[in-house]
Design an enzyme around this catalytic site. Structure first.
Site, short mmCIF file in Angstrom:
data_model
loop_
_atom_site.label_atom_id
_atom_site.label_comp_id
_atom_site.label_asym_id
_atom_site.label_seq_id
_atom_site.Cartn_x
_atom_site.Cartn_y
_atom_site.Cartn_z
N HIS A 145 0.82 -1.23 0.00
CA HIS A 145 0.00 0.00 0.00
C HIS A 145 0.85 1.28 0.00
O HIS A 145 0.45 2.28 -0.56
CB HIS A 145 -0.99 0.00 1.17
N ASP A 146 2.02 1.22 0.64
CA ASP A 146 2.87 2.42 0.70
C ASP A 146 4.06 2.36 -0.24
O ASP A 146 5.04 3.09 -0.05
CB ASP A 146 3.37 2.64 2.14
N LYS A 190 5.95 5.35 -1.38
CA LYS A 190 6.86 6.12 -0.51
C LYS A 190 8.31 6.01 -0.98
O LYS A 190 9.13 6.85 -0.62
CB LYS A 190 6.74 5.64 0.94
N HIS A 241 2.33 9.84 -2.60
CA HIS A 241 2.72 8.42 -2.55
C HIS A 241 1.59 7.49 -3.01
O HIS A 241 1.86 6.42 -3.54
CB HIS A 241 3.25 8.03 -1.16
N HIS A 274 -5.98 3.95 -0.50
CA HIS A 274 -5.96 3.70 0.96
C HIS A 274 -6.01 4.98 1.80
O HIS A 274 -6.17 4.90 3.02
CB HIS A 274 -4.78 2.80 1.36
N HIS A 275 -5.89 6.18 1.17
CA HIS A 275 -6.09 7.41 1.94
C HIS A 275 -7.35 8.16 1.55
O HIS A 275 -7.54 9.32 1.92
CB HIS A 275 -4.86 8.33 1.81
P1 C2E Z 1 1.65 6.36 8.10
O1 C2E Z 1 2.62 6.67 9.18
O2 C2E Z 1 1.60 4.94 7.63
O3 C2E Z 1 0.25 6.83 8.57
C1 C2E Z 1 -0.90 6.41 7.91
C2 C2E Z 1 -2.10 7.22 8.30
O4 C2E Z 1 -2.38 7.08 9.67
C3 C2E Z 1 -1.98 8.71 8.07
O5 C2E Z 1 -2.17 9.04 6.73
C4 C2E Z 1 -3.13 9.21 8.94
O6 C2E Z 1 -4.36 9.01 8.29
C5 C2E Z 1 -3.08 8.27 10.12
N1 C2E Z 1 -2.35 8.92 11.22
C6 C2E Z 1 -1.07 8.78 11.55
N2 C2E Z 1 -0.77 9.55 12.61
C7 C2E Z 1 -1.88 10.18 12.97
C8 C2E Z 1 -2.23 11.12 14.00
O7 C2E Z 1 -1.37 11.52 14.82
N3 C2E Z 1 -3.51 11.55 14.06
C9 C2E Z 1 -4.45 11.13 13.17
N4 C2E Z 1 -5.71 11.56 13.29
N5 C2E Z 1 -4.17 10.26 12.17
C10 C2E Z 1 -2.90 9.78 12.08
P2 C2E Z 1 -1.65 10.46 6.20
O8 C2E Z 1 -1.93 11.54 7.19
O9 C2E Z 1 -2.18 10.62 4.84
O10 C2E Z 1 -0.10 10.27 6.13
C11 C2E Z 1 0.52 9.46 5.18
C12 C2E Z 1 1.93 9.22 5.55
O11 C2E Z 1 2.62 10.46 5.60
C13 C2E Z 1 2.12 8.62 6.92
O12 C2E Z 1 1.98 7.24 6.81
C14 C2E Z 1 3.54 9.09 7.26
O13 C2E Z 1 4.51 8.28 6.58
C15 C2E Z 1 3.58 10.44 6.62
N6 C2E Z 1 3.26 11.51 7.58
C16 C2E Z 1 2.03 12.04 7.80
N7 C2E Z 1 2.12 13.09 8.65
C17 C2E Z 1 3.44 13.23 8.97
C18 C2E Z 1 4.19 14.15 9.82
O14 C2E Z 1 3.65 15.07 10.44
N8 C2E Z 1 5.55 13.99 9.87
C19 C2E Z 1 6.18 12.99 9.19
N9 C2E Z 1 7.50 12.87 9.32
N10 C2E Z 1 5.49 12.09 8.40
C20 C2E Z 1 4.16 12.23 8.30
FE FE Z 2 -0.08 5.54 2.89
FE FE Z 3 0.79 3.12 5.65
#
Ligand code: C2E
Ligand code: FE
Ligand code: FE
Ligand code: SIN
Ligand code: SIN
Length: 372
Positions: free
Chosen positions: A232-233, A236, A261, A287-288
């Site tokens: 799914h990712d 990235k 991504h 998936h998003h």
């Molecule tokens: P991931 O780490 O696999 O996270 C997948 C999804 O989990 C995120 O998609 C979001 O929907 C949810 N999620 C993760 N952390 C939180 C949170 O603290 N609160 C809430 N409500 N939901 C959360 P999203 O937001 O589309 O992010 C996609 C990817 O982008 C993430 O995959 C991560 O790799 C990166 N990412 C997102 N936000 C940040 C950030 O602030 N800093 C960094 N370094 N990476 C980020």
């Molecule tokens: Fe993702």
């Molecule tokens: Fe993921």
């Protein structure tokens, strides 16, 4: 025919009846394991044996292996062992009256099972390029008498008839295994670029499988989603390091880059002819997305989002929340439950949230079984 003989041999009508009941099932069966059991059952009914098994040569040619109907385990023996090994090595059928009077007999199986082998039939059979691919074996004539030459012929015919189906089931199994391997390699590729994802893709895959099963999908479909979701990712791998591994919260423009991504993964996977990779492409793309239409990349809503994508969304976020990330601490169980209750029918499909919350311990257990 003497009365005694008719007791232990099938009439022509019976033989036809048996054949016609098995032939369509054998022709339809694509799965190697169930095919082995079907053919063994057919052989057993035809020659009236107590047991029948179909042994196949392992890919390294060091063992013969089989599946048995009711014990679901696989049995493996050295390629030279017993009558089956002899029949394989010499490409020669055997008709044995008393196993214990024959030095080729390997009595270790009897010792383990407490079973007493007496009469034995073995028939080697070949694949379409003429190599011996396995051995058909029948043990003990029902009623305690001997197998006949006719029985040997029946077993041989069954083996010849089944060889084609067996070969295609073996190819099919190999194809499935190759797909599985490619899937895991690609999933791991995305993982090794990123510092903190660890076992994220494997856990998400298991969680997707479990959600799929509880959602009522077939075992086969659930397995496909398990494999495909591990990619799914994948997109990235196309995101610059300083964004992917940023220590802390994203700026809006960084988040915008990261959101690519989904599309990137889709573009990498969608040109494949392989069904599994196309399902993976669909999951990578969707998936998003959110049920309420506020997700990305397209803002699809409800059923417009493919089911596999809706499933992956629930698992992906669950795994992201309960684990540590370079941008966040793990959430408490209470916080996780609150988020899913809040987002039920908004970010996530309601039915899938219900499944997650109802079986929450099971999902935590998957997480614990594959720590970062
Ligand atoms: P991931 O780490 O696999 O996270 C997948 C999804 O989990 C995120 O998609 C979001 O929907 C949810 N999620 C993760 N952390 C939180 C949170 O603290 N609160 C809430 N409500 N939901 C959360 P999203 O937001 O589309 O992010 C996609 C990817 O982008 C993430 O995959 C991560 O790799 C990166 N990412 C997102 N936000 C940040 C950030 O602030 N800093 C960094 N370094 N990476 C980020
Ligand atoms: Fe993702
Ligand atoms: Fe993921
Ligand atoms: C093998 O090729 O060694 C056996 C494969 C299987 O157990 O399905
Ligand atoms: C073999 O490869 O010879 C065994 C069949 C299989 O598991 O693929």
């Amino acid at each position: 025919m003497s009365l005694e003989k008719t007791n232990v041999n099938r009439s022509d009508a019976e033989l036809l009846g048996i054949l016609f009941s098995y032939v369509p099932k054998i022709a339809e069966s694509k799965q190697l394991d169930s095919l082995l059991v079907l053919i063994a059952d057919l052989g057993r009914e035809l020659v009236l044996a107590e047991r029948c098994s179909l042994w196949l040569v392992s890919s390294d040619k060091k063992e013969l292996w089989t599946k048995v109907a009711h014990g679901c385990d696989e049995i493996r023996i050295p390629i030279t062992a017993g009558f089956v090994g002899y029949s394989y090595a010499n490409n020669e059928p055997l008709l044995i009256e008393d196993a214990y009077n024959d030095s080729r007999f390997d009595s270790s199986v009897d010792k383990n099972s407490g079973y007493r082998t007496k009469a034995v039939l073995t028939v080697p059979f070949k694949n379409s390029v003429g190599e011996v691919m396995g051995v058909f074996q029948a043990i003990n004539k029902v009623g305690g008498t001997q197998f006949s030459k006719d029985d040997l012929n029946f077993l041989q015919l069954t083996a010849v008839y089944s060889a084609k189906s067996l070969e295609s089931a073996m190819l099919f199994q190999e194809l499935e295994r190759t797909q599985e391997e490619i899937t895991l390699i690609l999933g791991a590729a995305a993982e090794c670029r990123s510092v903190e994802t660890g076992n994220h893709v494997k856990r998400v895959a298991e969680m997707c499988y479990t959600l799929s099963k509880y959602a009522g999908l077939s075992e086969g479909m659930a397995q496909k989603i398990r494999l495909a979701s591990s990619m799914h990712d994948l997109g990235k791998i196309g995101i610059p390091d300083e964004i992917l591994n940023k220590n802390g919260k994203f700026l809006p423009e960084e988040y915008a880059v990261m959101k690519n991504h989904s599309r990137l993964g889709y573009e990498m996977l969608s040109h494949s002819n392989c069904e599994l990779l196309r399902l993976a492409a669909e999951i990578a793309f969707s998936h998003h997305e959110r049920i309420d239409g506020k997700g990305y990349p397209l803002g699809l809503s409800g059923d417009e989002i493919p089911l596999a994508g809706r499933i992956c969304a629930v698992a992906d976020v669950f795994d992201a929340l309960i684990n540590v990330r370079c941008y966040k601490r793990p959430w408490s169980r209470e916080q996780v439950i609150a988020l899913y209750q809040e987002e039920r029918g908004r970010q996530f499909e309601a039915r899938l949230v219900d499944i997650l919350l109802e079986h929450l311990d099971e999902f935590y257990a998957i997480n614990d079984s594959m720590p970062d």
